[in-house]
Scaffold this motif. Sequence first.
Motif, PDB file in Angstrom:
ATOM      1  N   SER A 345       0.706  -1.030   0.071  1.00 48.07           N
ATOM      2  CA  SER A 345       0.347  -0.059   0.190  1.00 48.07           C
ATOM      3  C   SER A 345       0.419   1.103  -0.188  1.00 48.07           C
ATOM      4  O   SER A 345       0.517   1.730  -0.236  1.00 48.07           O
ATOM      5  CB  SER A 345      -0.846   0.137   1.169  1.00 48.07           C
ATOM      6  N   TYR A 346       2.381   1.776   1.076  1.00 49.30           N
ATOM      7  CA  TYR A 346       2.710   2.258   0.953  1.00 49.30           C
ATOM      8  C   TYR A 346       3.691   2.554  -0.735  1.00 49.30           C
ATOM      9  O   TYR A 346       3.130   3.932  -0.586  1.00 49.30           O
ATOM     10  CB  TYR A 346       4.120   1.965   1.745  1.00 49.30           C
ATOM     11  N   SER A 347       3.958   1.803  -1.505  1.00 48.17           N
ATOM     12  CA  SER A 347       4.301   1.756  -2.152  1.00 48.17           C
ATOM     13  C   SER A 347       3.022   2.652  -3.601  1.00 48.17           C
ATOM     14  O   SER A 347       4.004   3.185  -4.505  1.00 48.17           O
ATOM     15  CB  SER A 347       4.788   0.123  -3.552  1.00 48.17           C
ATOM     16  N   LEU A 348       2.263   2.092  -3.252  1.00 53.06           N
ATOM     17  CA  LEU A 348       1.037   2.973  -4.064  1.00 53.06           C
ATOM     18  C   LEU A 348       1.292   4.380  -3.902  1.00 53.06           C
ATOM     19  O   LEU A 348       0.238   5.188  -4.962  1.00 53.06           O
ATOM     20  CB  LEU A 348      -0.483   2.392  -3.981  1.00 53.06           C
ATOM     21  N   THR A 349       1.271   4.971  -3.078  1.00 50.39           N
ATOM     22  CA  THR A 349       1.406   6.287  -2.595  1.00 50.39           C
ATOM     23  C   THR A 349       2.518   7.268  -2.603  1.00 50.39           C
ATOM     24  O   THR A 349       2.373   7.928  -3.368  1.00 50.39           O
ATOM     25  CB  THR A 349       0.727   6.351  -1.497  1.00 50.39           C
ATOM     26  N   ASP A 350       3.866   6.239  -2.481  1.00 51.24           N
ATOM     27  CA  ASP A 350       5.302   6.973  -3.230  1.00 51.24           C
ATOM     28  C   ASP A 350       5.561   7.670  -4.011  1.00 51.24           C
ATOM     29  O   ASP A 350       5.862   6.649  -5.202  1.00 51.24           O
ATOM     30  CB  ASP A 350       5.857   5.761  -2.621  1.00 51.24           C
ATOM     31  N   GLY A 351       5.406   8.788  -4.298  1.00 48.85           N
ATOM     32  CA  GLY A 351       5.710   9.404  -5.321  1.00 48.85           C
ATOM     33  C   GLY A 351       7.282   9.695  -5.453  1.00 48.85           C
ATOM     34  O   GLY A 351       8.016   9.496  -7.535  1.00 48.85           O
ATOM     35  N   ASP A 352       7.895   9.386  -5.233  1.00 53.24           N
ATOM     36  CA  ASP A 352      10.262  10.213  -4.580  1.00 53.24           C
ATOM     37  C   ASP A 352       9.984   8.089  -5.368  1.00 53.24           C
ATOM     38  O   ASP A 352      11.746   8.730  -6.068  1.00 53.24           O
ATOM     39  CB  ASP A 352       9.841   9.862  -3.846  1.00 53.24           C
ATOM     40  N   THR A 353       9.832   7.355  -5.346  1.00 51.37           N
ATOM     41  CA  THR A 353      10.155   5.621  -6.417  1.00 51.37           C
ATOM     42  C   THR A 353       9.767   5.381  -7.130  1.00 51.37           C
ATOM     43  O   THR A 353       8.057   5.285  -6.951  1.00 51.37           O
ATOM     44  CB  THR A 353       9.935   5.043  -5.012  1.00 51.37           C
ATOM     45  N   GLN A 354      10.153   4.655  -7.825  1.00 51.26           N
ATOM     46  CA  GLN A 354       9.908   4.325  -9.627  1.00 51.26           C
ATOM     47  C   GLN A 354       9.514   2.539  -8.894  1.00 51.26           C
ATOM     48  O   GLN A 354      10.510   1.777  -9.297  1.00 51.26           O
ATOM     49  CB  GLN A 354      10.425   4.151 -11.155  1.00 51.26           C
ATOM     50  N   TRP A 355       8.416   2.304  -8.186  1.00 55.74           N
ATOM     51  CA  TRP A 355       8.282   1.201  -8.044  1.00 55.74           C
ATOM     52  C   TRP A 355       7.155  -0.264  -9.089  1.00 55.74           C
ATOM     53  O   TRP A 355       6.610   0.354 -10.019  1.00 55.74           O
ATOM     54  CB  TRP A 355       6.815   0.886  -6.938  1.00 55.74           C
ATOM     55  N   HIS A 356       8.088  -0.845  -8.859  1.00 56.39           N
ATOM     56  CA  HIS A 356       8.188  -3.199  -9.853  1.00 56.39           C
ATOM     57  C   HIS A 356       7.341  -3.393  -8.916  1.00 56.39           C
ATOM     58  O   HIS A 356       8.056  -4.059  -8.219  1.00 56.39           O
ATOM     59  CB  HIS A 356       8.868  -2.542 -10.635  1.00 56.39           C
ATOM     60  N   ARG A 357       6.260  -3.688  -9.279  1.00 57.53           N
ATOM     61  CA  ARG A 357       5.952  -4.625  -8.426  1.00 57.53           C
ATOM     62  C   ARG A 357       4.546  -6.156  -9.129  1.00 57.53           C
ATOM     63  O   ARG A 357       4.954  -6.417 -10.000  1.00 57.53           O
ATOM     64  CB  ARG A 357       4.334  -4.419  -7.837  1.00 57.53           C
ATOM     65  N   TYR A 358       5.855  -6.934  -8.173  1.00 56.74           N
ATOM     66  CA  TYR A 358       5.214  -8.442  -8.312  1.00 56.74           C
ATOM     67  C   TYR A 358       4.349  -8.947  -7.669  1.00 56.74           C
ATOM     68  O   TYR A 358       5.533  -8.983  -6.140  1.00 56.74           O
ATOM     69  CB  TYR A 358       6.415  -9.243  -8.792  1.00 56.74           C
ATOM     70  N   SER A 359       3.172  -9.401  -7.618  1.00 56.30           N
ATOM     71  CA  SER A 359       2.461  -9.685  -6.277  1.00 56.30           C
ATOM     72  C   SER A 359       2.484 -11.028  -5.798  1.00 56.30           C
ATOM     73  O   SER A 359       2.729 -12.113  -6.410  1.00 56.30           O
ATOM     74  CB  SER A 359       1.300  -9.684  -6.565  1.00 56.30           C
ATOM     75  N   LEU A 360       3.224 -11.231  -4.259  1.00 48.90           N
ATOM     76  CA  LEU A 360       3.286 -12.999  -4.149  1.00 48.90           C
ATOM     77  C   LEU A 360       1.625 -13.339  -3.551  1.00 48.90           C
ATOM     78  O   LEU A 360       1.866 -14.651  -2.260  1.00 48.90           O
ATOM     79  CB  LEU A 360       4.364 -13.173  -3.028  1.00 48.90           C
ATOM     80  N   GLY A 361       0.642 -13.051  -3.632  1.00 50.61           N
ATOM     81  CA  GLY A 361      -0.939 -13.116  -3.299  1.00 50.61           C
ATOM     82  C   GLY A 361      -0.868 -12.783  -1.951  1.00 50.61           C
ATOM     83  O   GLY A 361      -0.489 -11.529  -2.278  1.00 50.61           O
ATOM     84  N   HIS A 362      -1.267 -13.300  -0.598  1.00 47.89           N
ATOM     85  CA  HIS A 362      -1.638 -12.939   0.180  1.00 47.89           C
ATOM     86  C   HIS A 362      -0.354 -13.698   1.243  1.00 47.89           C
ATOM     87  O   HIS A 362      -0.235 -15.354   0.943  1.00 47.89           O
ATOM     88  CB  HIS A 362      -3.072 -13.116   0.715  1.00 47.89           C
TER      89      HIS A 362
END
Length: 419
Positions: A345-362
């Motif tokens: 959730s933090y990465s979704l609002t962090d404008g300072d970093t270019q995040w590349h997300r890969y989900s590991l499920g839950h």
Amino acid sequence: MFFPINDILATARRAYSLFMSPPTTVLQCDASSISFDNHTSLPQISSPQTLDALTRAADHLRRGRPVAFPTETVYGLGALALDQAAASQIFSTKGRPADNPLIVHVSSYDMLQSLLPPNYILPSTYQVLTKHFWPGPLTLLFPCVPAIVPSMITANQKTVAIRMPSHPVARALIALTDAPIAAPSANSSGKPSPTRAEHVLRDLQNKIEIILDGGPCGVGLESTVIDGLQEDGSVRILRPGGVTVEDIEQALREGMPDSLPIPRVLVYRRDYHDQAIEQTPTTPGMKYRHYSPSVPVVLLNVDQVAPQGTSDTSIEHFVGSLRRFADGQVLKAGLLTPEDSPIWSYSLTDGDTQWHRYSLGHADQPSVAAHRLFDGLLTLEQSGVQVIVVQSFQEVREGLAIMNRVQKAASESQWVNFS
Ligand code: TXA
Ligand code: MG
């Protein structure tokens, strides 16, 4: 004009190796078109394309050449196990150290018996374990007969590791080749194991001639390796993997004959240590670098308390500490965590970093994370990130094998307090 001799030689070597490299062909296989006769263990293949691919690959193996193929755990790089010249190509293709032994794959119990001492009777624990988990992601150590299994396969150990894979493409390929197949994971030594044909192609293109593509691997982590030959009767897990410790314990509890004690199940490093093992690479992943992509991996510990002398930190602080990996203005970071993690959730609002997300499920679905872990590492590596953050899992069920791989892949650990 002046040309340095070293440059000329290097160019000539590159041109030669390009010219000499075999082109790699990827052959599609439809696993659902393969079934097995219960009595003969022979495959019946209804798709002509799959039959053609498997026949070509089996011919190739019989000629002593390596082939990459899918198993239910990860893709394997196979060659004839009982042929030194063939097996040696596995080591040269992967850049694998000669003292790291290989698992031999069989497609039937008759093939297993052909590798063992004459009239060898499986110990009761092995009878229970094979009944429950074969064919499947479980590797067992057996006494090695040096006259049958080349020392190159066992790295001169007294035991040989054997498994019967359940992936129809793997089992059919071994049955059609009609010979045991040695197969490590189909990656250059030290890299994450491939779970898709594309991963193998990217890594071993022009180093091998045939890759069988059977789609993504179901389990996603390698087999569990077990030594059940100890005099104290214990079952020792040398490498946690596709079959969980909990399932092994349950199978033994329910399956051992009443007249025999239920063996203790001991996990290497968690429940016991062994000096001799530490000095050799025979316990999977002990001596050599493993599972590491070409970008640094940072392990984000969330389930354990920070060890003495180390303090835990906030998410903001942790992300700030990653900036040292940025080589420009913006940090490009890979995130390999469950979607219900606070850092997701933090990465979704962090404008300072270019995040590349890969989900590991839950976080409570370790089997999903196991299935996705290596694909995640390899996909994020491809996306050009400067660092990959992987979140820890509780060491239960598949979480034990996940943490075994992640701890080896990571170059550092940090403790973050999400509360
Ligand atoms: O799921 C798997 O096991 C995959 C697929 C392709 O079958 N194979 C695989 O192989 O993971 P590899 O070589 O990447 O890992 C096999 C591990 C090695 O780390 C090796 O140390 C261990 O098994 N091993 C092999 N023979 C052994 C032996 N005789 N004693 C102890 N460990 C052994
Ligand atoms: Mg491997």
